[in-house]
Design a protein around this motif. Structure first.
Motif, PDB file in Angstrom:
ATOM      1  N   ALA A 181      -2.821  30.316   3.707  1.00 40.52           N
ATOM      2  CA  ALA A 181      -3.600  29.075   3.684  1.00 40.52           C
ATOM      3  C   ALA A 181      -3.658  28.593   2.244  1.00 40.52           C
ATOM      4  N   GLY A 182      -3.614  27.307   2.048  1.00 39.04           N
ATOM      5  CA  GLY A 182      -3.664  26.817   0.679  1.00 39.04           C
ATOM      6  C   GLY A 182      -3.597  25.307   0.600  1.00 39.04           C
ATOM      7  N   LEU A 183      -3.642  24.818  -0.627  1.00 36.10           N
ATOM      8  CA  LEU A 183      -3.509  23.406  -0.956  1.00 36.10           C
ATOM      9  C   LEU A 183      -2.233  23.227  -1.764  1.00 36.10           C
ATOM     10  N   GLY A 184      -1.529  22.138  -1.498  1.00 36.76           N
ATOM     11  CA  GLY A 184      -0.270  21.937  -2.202  1.00 36.76           C
ATOM     12  C   GLY A 184      -0.032  20.487  -2.570  1.00 36.76           C
ATOM     13  N   ILE A 185       0.685  20.301  -3.675  1.00 34.68           N
ATOM     14  CA  ILE A 185       1.134  18.966  -4.095  1.00 34.68           C
ATOM     15  C   ILE A 185       2.614  18.875  -3.779  1.00 34.68           C
ATOM     16  N   PRO A 186       2.998  17.993  -2.859  1.00 35.71           N
ATOM     17  CA  PRO A 186       4.429  17.863  -2.561  1.00 35.71           C
ATOM     18  C   PRO A 186       5.157  17.266  -3.759  1.00 35.71           C
ATOM     19  N   ALA A 187       6.450  17.187  -3.661  1.00 36.27           N
ATOM     20  CA  ALA A 187       7.263  16.695  -4.778  1.00 36.27           C
ATOM     21  C   ALA A 187       6.747  15.358  -5.270  1.00 36.27           C
ATOM     22  N   PHE A 188       6.250  15.347  -6.504  1.00 38.09           N
ATOM     23  CA  PHE A 188       5.692  14.147  -7.127  1.00 38.09           C
ATOM     24  C   PHE A 188       6.512  13.809  -8.359  1.00 38.09           C
ATOM     25  N   GLU A 189       7.056  12.586  -8.363  1.00 34.76           N
ATOM     26  CA  GLU A 189       7.921  12.181  -9.462  1.00 34.76           C
ATOM     27  C   GLU A 189       7.090  11.657 -10.626  1.00 34.76           C
ATOM     28  N   LEU A 190       7.296  12.236 -11.789  1.00 33.74           N
ATOM     29  CA  LEU A 190       6.654  11.731 -13.003  1.00 33.74           C
ATOM     30  C   LEU A 190       7.378  10.466 -13.436  1.00 33.74           C
ATOM     31  N   ASP A 191       6.645   9.387 -13.521  1.00 33.75           N
ATOM     32  CA  ASP A 191       7.267   8.068 -13.691  1.00 33.75           C
ATOM     33  C   ASP A 191       7.465   7.735 -15.169  1.00 33.75           C
ATOM     34  N   PHE A 192       8.301   8.522 -15.854  1.00 33.82           N
ATOM     35  CA  PHE A 192       8.520   8.292 -17.282  1.00 33.82           C
ATOM     36  C   PHE A 192       9.196   6.947 -17.551  1.00 33.82           C
ATOM     37  N   GLY A 200       0.820  -1.212   0.000  1.00 29.77           N
ATOM     38  CA  GLY A 200       0.000   0.000   0.000  1.00 29.77           C
ATOM     39  C   GLY A 200       0.847   1.251   0.000  1.00 29.77           C
ATOM     40  N   VAL A 201       1.969   1.243   0.733  1.00 25.29           N
ATOM     41  CA  VAL A 201       2.870   2.393   0.756  1.00 25.29           C
ATOM     42  C   VAL A 201       3.473   2.624  -0.632  1.00 25.29           C
ATOM     43  N   SER A 202       3.943   1.532  -1.260  1.00 27.68           N
ATOM     44  CA  SER A 202       4.562   1.667  -2.580  1.00 27.68           C
ATOM     45  C   SER A 202       3.549   2.099  -3.628  1.00 27.68           C
ATOM     46  N   ARG A 203       2.333   1.579  -3.533  1.00 24.17           N
ATOM     47  CA  ARG A 203       1.305   1.949  -4.508  1.00 24.17           C
ATOM     48  C   ARG A 203       0.909   3.416  -4.376  1.00 24.17           C
ATOM     49  N   ALA A 204       0.931   3.928  -3.150  1.00 22.31           N
ATOM     50  CA  ALA A 204       0.556   5.329  -2.936  1.00 22.31           C
ATOM     51  C   ALA A 204       1.527   6.286  -3.623  1.00 22.31           C
ATOM     52  N   ASP A 205       2.780   5.841  -3.843  1.00 18.65           N
ATOM     53  CA  ASP A 205       3.755   6.712  -4.492  1.00 18.65           C
ATOM     54  C   ASP A 205       3.445   6.946  -5.962  1.00 18.65           C
ATOM     55  N   ARG A 206       2.508   6.191  -6.523  1.00 24.01           N
ATOM     56  CA  ARG A 206       2.206   6.317  -7.950  1.00 24.01           C
ATOM     57  C   ARG A 206       1.191   7.414  -8.238  1.00 24.01           C
ATOM     58  N   VAL A 207       0.597   8.007  -7.193  1.00 27.16           N
ATOM     59  CA  VAL A 207      -0.365   9.096  -7.389  1.00 27.16           C
ATOM     60  C   VAL A 207       0.104  10.302  -6.574  1.00 27.16           C
TER      61      VAL A 207
END
Length: 468
Positions: A133-144, A95-102
């Motif tokens: 105040a705000g919403l943010g996307i932390p560093a997300f790796e594009l899995d090319f 589940g931890v590894s799968r969460a890294d894909r989104v």
């Protein structure tokens, strides 16, 4: 960057961005049929064609007491409980590894307060405040290049491998409980035989003693009869302890106290009502054994790790973004004009790592080769276990029949010598020798019947019997 890696990158982008090798199951390093020869029965498929590993253990175990004991063990055995908890741990890791894909999404509310001192404010100091105040996307790796995907795939295969390990543990537990129960029944029968022999030899000893005291015989007959009594008495003590040890072994396997009504009540022959199994199944069934499947899952995980190691040679792109509001006055935080946003794309290109990436790739390939060898060894070990069980099955009926005939012949010999001794036609030595021969034959006959019953259980286990 070498031409090979460039080619891999282009191929990955065109074929779904996955640098892991295409998985192919290794060929089974065993012959496609079971061994043939004098030790083996001719192969024969069952009439309904049902595979052994599709036969649930409740269909295989015919004795209701043994079935209840196995259910008790499945509910309480600690080794099986550890296997189940290992599954939970592997599922969580997947589940931890799968969460890294989104991409993740975080909400934040912050206040920054700062006091400006007098000497910097040209007068009286003050406190400045900044609200956001705000919403943010932390560093997300594009899995090319499939790095994150392969990490998730490896975790998935390890999780599925623990599932297969639990199935193997359950099948093993079913067979261990059945064999321990059969062993207890056999030792109970050996104990009863030793007790009956002790009673019989005490009668002969008392007769020899009276004859000696009457002066009809020498003391030799009396002492020879006494040796037989003491031998039987020693065996009674040995088998009494062994029965207790067998019960303790069942308690450990069951993980709880075993009710007396679930213990064997009759002779070994009356409690070994186990369903017959077909011998004529192709060796491909080995690939369906849970332990073999677990080894294959490990191989698939290592195969995915090669893709992870290859992806390290290529650029990685990560995105960080946020949107919200910022104001020095809390009341104006969400008003027009207070909006703010950030967008931070980051490209990381490996240039020099001291050979780390190549070493990791070499390591991943070596681990894959090790997993291949372990998978092939699992197949070979399974083939050997089935072959041994089939060889035992092919000869056990002859062994049991010969032991039964030996018991019958030894009993007749003992009866003749005993009658001749009673009539005073010969010394007690001949009767003693024949009695010991009979006793040994009876003990061996019990062992042969136990081996036949245990062979059915072992064959069910090594063929990957159903675990439901």
């Amino acid at each position: 960057m070498s031409k090979t890696l460039i080619t891999l990158a282009v191929t990955a982008l065109l074929a779904g961005c996955n640098l892991a090798p295409i998985y192919e199951r290794p060929a089974a390093p065993v012959t496609p049929a079971w061994p043939q020869g004098d030790a083996y029965q001719p192969s024969a498929q069952p009439a309904d064609g049902k595979a052994v590993n599709d036969l649930a253990w409740r269909e295989f175990i015919a004795d209701p007491q043994l079935e209840q004991l196995i259910e008790l063990s499945l509910a309480n055995n600690r080794d099986l409980r550890v296997s189940i908890l290992n599954i939970e741990a592997a599922r969580a890791q997947y589940g931890v590894s799968r969460a890294d894909r989104v991409p993740g999404l975080n909400a934040s509310v912050a206040q920054t307060a700062q006091r400006v001192p007098d000497n910097q404010a040209n007068g009286e100091g003050y406190i400045s405040r900044q609200y956001s105040a705000g919403l943010g996307i932390p560093a997300f790796e594009l899995d090319f290049f499939g790095k994150v995907k392969n990490l998730s795939e490896a975790a998935l295969q390890l999780y599925l491998g623990t599932e297969e390990a639990r199935r193997a543990q359950q099948i093993s537990l079913v067979s261990e409980v059945a064999n321990a129960w059969l062993t207890l029944a056999a030792d109970q029968e050996r104990l009863r035989l030793a007790q009956d022999t002790l009673k019989s030899q005490q009668i002969s000893y008392e007769l020899s003693k009276r004859r000696f005291e009457a002066g009809a015989t020498s003391g030799l007959d009396m002492y020879e009869a006494q040796t037989s009594v003491e031998t039987a008495r020693s065996d009674v003590a040995v088998y009494t302890a062994q029965v207790a040890a067998d019960q303790n072994a069942l308690t450990l396997l069951a993980g709880a106290a075993v009710p007396a009504e679930l213990l064997p009540q009759g002779t070994l022959q009356s409690v070994t009502q186990l369903a017959e199994l077909p011998a004529g199944v192709p060796s491909e069934v080995l690939a369906r054994r849970p332990d073999v499947l677990s080894a294959e899952r490990s191989l698939q995980a290592q195969n995915a790790n090669i893709g992870v190691a290859r992806a390290a040679f290529f650029p990685s792109i990560s995105l960080t973004a946020s949107a919200g509001g910022a104001s020095s006055d809390l009341s104006n935080l969400f008003k027009a004009g207070a909006g703010t946003w950030t967008f931070i794309p980051q490209l990381t290109l490996p240039i020099f790592a001291g050979g780390r990436n190549q070493a990791n790739l070499d390591l991943a390939r070596t681990n894959r080769d090790i997993a291949v060898a372990q998978y092939e060894k699992a197949i070979q070990s399974a083939f050997r276990e089935v072959s041994d069980a089939l060889a035992q099955r092919g000869t056990i009926d002859e062994r049991v029949a010969s032991q039964a005939a030996l018991v019958e012949a030894s009993n007749k010999s003992y009866q003749i010598h005993e009658q001749r001794y009673q009539k005073g036609a010969e010394s007690y030595l001949n009767a003693l020798v024949s009695q010991r021969t009979l006793y040994a034959a009876q003990q061996t006959y019990i062992s042969a019947r136990l081996a036949k019953a245990s062979n059915q259980v072992t064959l069910y286990k090594v063929l990957g019997g159903g675990w439901q």
